[in-house]
Write an enzyme that holds these catalytic residues in place. Structure first.
Site, PDB file in Angstrom:
ATOM      1  N   HIS A  43       0.946  -1.124   0.079  1.00 38.36           N
ATOM      2  CA  HIS A  43       0.078   0.213   0.097  1.00 38.36           C
ATOM      3  C   HIS A  43       0.829   1.232   0.059  1.00 38.36           C
ATOM      4  O   HIS A  43       2.135   1.313   0.479  1.00 38.36           O
ATOM      5  CB  HIS A  43      -0.828  -0.016   1.147  1.00 38.36           C
ATOM      6  CG  HIS A  43      -0.362   0.074   2.583  1.00 38.36           C
ATOM      7  ND1 HIS A  43       0.494   1.130   3.089  1.00 38.36           N
ATOM      8  CD2 HIS A  43       0.064  -0.971   3.463  1.00 38.36           C
ATOM      9  CE1 HIS A  43       1.050   0.919   4.169  1.00 38.36           C
ATOM     10  NE2 HIS A  43       0.759  -0.625   4.452  1.00 38.36           N
ATOM     11  N   GLU A 117      -2.095  -6.996   7.750  1.00 35.08           N
ATOM     12  CA  GLU A 117      -0.572  -6.885   8.089  1.00 35.08           C
ATOM     13  C   GLU A 117      -0.362  -7.926   9.274  1.00 35.08           C
ATOM     14  O   GLU A 117      -1.210  -8.340   9.867  1.00 35.08           O
ATOM     15  CB  GLU A 117      -0.452  -5.549   8.459  1.00 35.08           C
ATOM     16  CG  GLU A 117       1.169  -5.096   8.815  1.00 35.08           C
ATOM     17  CD  GLU A 117       2.208  -5.727   7.694  1.00 35.08           C
ATOM     18  OE1 GLU A 117       2.152  -6.700   7.531  1.00 35.08           O
ATOM     19  OE2 GLU A 117       3.009  -4.507   7.146  1.00 35.08           O
TER      20      GLU A 117
END
Length: 484
Positions: A43, A117
Site C-alpha cells: 500500500h 498486516e
C-alpha cells in the site's frame, strides 16, 4: 463461507472472506495448478507510516496525500499490464491502494482477511519511541531478532509465515493466470519468502517500500509436480531505489549495486542469449546511459566490471557521468571513479566452452530462469565458483573502514549477478533458478549494520529507470514460459 458485498466505486465485484482457512505446510497448497504470474504491491504511505506509529493489523490509518499519489503512480506503472483478478487486504490503507490501481478493470477484486498486516498485539498504535520505553527488551528483540520476537504469548513473525502459506493456497487455487495482490510490508515479505522457500530469519531482508511492485512466476515442472517458483523482480518502486539511503528503517553506510550490462550487438536477432564478447548495441547504449543517470544520485566509490566489452562500456558510461557530477549539478566537485576489471566477474567464456545444441538449450533455460537441473551442471558449478570469489572480493572491499560510507557498483552479465544474489542470501547454487534478471536492470544490496554475506535487498531486477525501454510487469506470456 464467502460473503458478497457491493462494489465500492469499482466496476467489479468485491468479495471478502469471512472464514479463516486452515494453514497448509506448502506455500502453493494441494490444488489444481496452472502457470501463473503474481504481482505483489504494498500500500501507499499511510498516516501512521508518516507519524512513525506501529500499525500491525490495526485499521485506524488511511492513505496520506503522498500515499494516494504513490498509488496513482503505481497505477500508471501498471496501466498497460493485464490482470485477471485482484486480491487485497481489507484494511483501509491497502484496500484504497487496490481501488486506485485497479481502476476501471473489469475483473473481480477479492478482499482476503488473511492478507492483513502482521499481528503485533500490544505494540499496535504505539509510536516507536513509546514501544522502546514501554517494552524495553521485547522491543529490542523485535528490532534485532524479529524471528524469535515474543509478545503477549505470541510469535508474530512465525505466525505470519504460517499465514502466508495459507494465503498462497487461496491465491493459487484461483484459475486465472495473471493475479494482482495488494497488501502490506511484512505480509508481502512473508509471501515472497515462503514462495521461494526462505524461513523467518529472512524477515526484513527483502524490502517492500510503499507501492513497491514485486513479481513471482509459478510454472509447472511436470504433470502433477510441484510448481517451480521464480522471483522475477523485487520492490520496483514509483521513486528512485537509491535515493533515500535507508534500509528497513535504518541508515545504510555500505551498498553494492549490481548493474547488468545493456543489450549487445546481435542480441535482437538471436533466439539464444549472446555469449560472444560483443559491444553494446544502440539499445544497450541507451540502457547504460539511463543507469548512469539514475546512479548520479549516489557518490560511487568504485566500479568493478567484467572485462568483456559490453560490461566495460556500461562501466565507462557510469564513470563518465559520475565525473561530470559538478557540471550536471549533482555535486559541487567532480568525482573520480576507478574502474577495476575483475576476471571472476567474467562467465561468458564459460558459456562458450561448449558449442553443441544441448548445451545451448541448457544455458537458455538457466539464464531465462526456467528450471532444468540448473545447480547440477558442471558449467553452472564453474560459474558459481567464480562468483564465490568475486563476492568475497566485494565484501572485502566494502569492509574497508577508511571510507565510512561506500557505494560499489558491479557491472557484469545477468548470470553473474544471479549467482552474487544467491551468495548474498547464503543459499546454494541449486537456488540460482529462483531469480531472474534482465539486461539493463539494477539490483541494490544494502548493509545497514556491517558488511556480511547477507545484506538487505532494496530491489532486484529494477528497470523502471529505463523509461520507455523498461520491462513491463506482465511482459512474459505464460504460453512463452510453457514452450521452454
Amino acid at each position: 463461507m464467502i460473503c458478497l458485498i457491493p462494489s465500492l466505486a469499482l466496476n467489479s465485484a468485491l468479495r471478502i472472506r469471512c472464514e479463516k482457512p486452515e494453514p497448509n505446510s506448502e506455500p502453493y497448497g494441494p490444488v489444481p495448478f496452472l502457470p501463473k504470474r503474481v504481482v505483489l504491491v504494498r500500500h501507499g504511505e499511510s498516516t501512521w507510516n508518516a507519524e512513525g506509529r506501529i500499525q500491525g493489523s490495526s485499521n485506524f490509518s488511511v492513505l496520506t496525500k503522498k500515499g494516494e499519489t504513490q498509488a496513482k503512480t503505481s497505477k500508471q506503472m501498471l496501466i498497460h499490464d493485464s490482470f485477471d483478478v485482484c486480491f487485497a487486504s481489507p484494511l483501509n490503507r491497502s484496500k484504497r491502494t487496490a481501488e486506485i490501481i485497479w481502476g476501471t478493470r473489469e475483473g473481480e477484486m477479492i478482499l482476503d482477511y488473511e492478507l492483513r498486516e502482521i499481528d503485533l498485539y500490544s505494540f499496535q498504535g504505539l509510536l516507536k519511541h513509546q514501544g522502546k520505553e514501554k517494552f524495553g527488551a521485547a522491543y529490542q528483540q523485535w528490532q534485532l531478532d524479529a524471528a524469535n520476537f515474543n509478545i503477549d504469548g505470541h510469535y508474530p513473525v512465525r505466525e505470519l509465515w504460517s499465514r502466508a502459506r495459507s494465503c498462497w493456497t487461496n491465491i493459487l487455487a484461483h484459475q486465472d493466470q495473471s493475479l494482482l495482490v495488494v497488501a502490506h510490508n511484512a505480509v508481502n515479505q512473508a509471501l515472497i519468502a515462503t514462495a521461494i522457500g526462505l524461513g523467518t530469519e529472512y524477515f526484513r531482508i527483502l524490502l517492500q517500500s510503499n507501492c513497491g511492485v514485486t513479481v513471482l512466476d509459478f510454472t509447472q515442472l511436470s504433470e502433477g509436480g510441484t510448481p517451480h517458483i521464480c522471483l522475477n523482480r523485487l520492490n520496483q518502486t514509483p521513486g528512485s531505489p537509491v535515493a533515500d539511503g535507508t534500509s528497513a528503517g535504518r541508515k545504510t553506510r555500505k551498498r553494492i549495486i549490481l548493474v547488468c550490462h545493456g543489450s549487445k550487438q546481435g542480441n535482437l536477432e538471436a533466439n539464444l542469449p549472446n555469449y560472444k564478447d560483443q559491444p553494446l548495441n544502440m539499445l544497450g547504449t541507451i540502457q547504460s546511459q539511463k543507469t548512469a543517470e539514475l546512479l548520479l544520485d549516489l557518490k560511487v566509490s568504485s566500479i568493478f566490471s567484467s572485462p568483456k566489452k559490453a560490461s566495460i562500456e556500461t562501466a565507462m558510461s557510469i564513470s563518465r557521468v559520475q565525473e561530470a557530477a559538478d557540471c550536471l549539478g549533482a555535486d559541487h566537485l567532480p568525482r573520480h571513479v576507478e574502474i577495476k576489471q575483475v576476471e571472476d566477474l567474467d562467465v561468458e567464456d564459460i558459456f562458450q566452452q561448449s558449442k553443441n545444441e544441448k548445451f545451448k538449450h541448457h544455458i537458455k533455460q538457466l539464464l531465462l530462469n526456467f528450471p532444468e537441473n540448473a545447480g547440477k551442471d558442471a558449467i553452472t558449478s564453474a560459474m558459481w565458483d567464480r562468483a564465490s570469489k568475486a563476492w568475497k572480493l566485494l565484501l572485502h572491499e566494502l569492509s574497508d573502514e577508511s571510507e565510512p560510507e561506500k557505494v560499489i557498483v558491479v557491472v557484469a552479465h545477468p548470470a553473474v549477478h544471479i549467482a552474487l544474489i544467491v551468495h548474498s542470501l547464503n543459499l546454494t547454487k541449486e537456488r540460482m533458478d529462483s531469480f531472474h534478471l534482465d539486461e539493463g536492470s539494477i539490483s541494490v544490496i544494502d548493509f545497514p549494520d556491517k558488511p556480511t554475506g547477507e545484506g538487505v535487498f532494496c530491489c532486484i531486477n529494477y528497470t523502471a529507470h529505463l523509461g520507455r525501454w523498461s520491462i513491463p510487469i506482465t511482459r512474459t506470456s505464460l504460453n512463452e514460459i510453457e514452450e521452454f
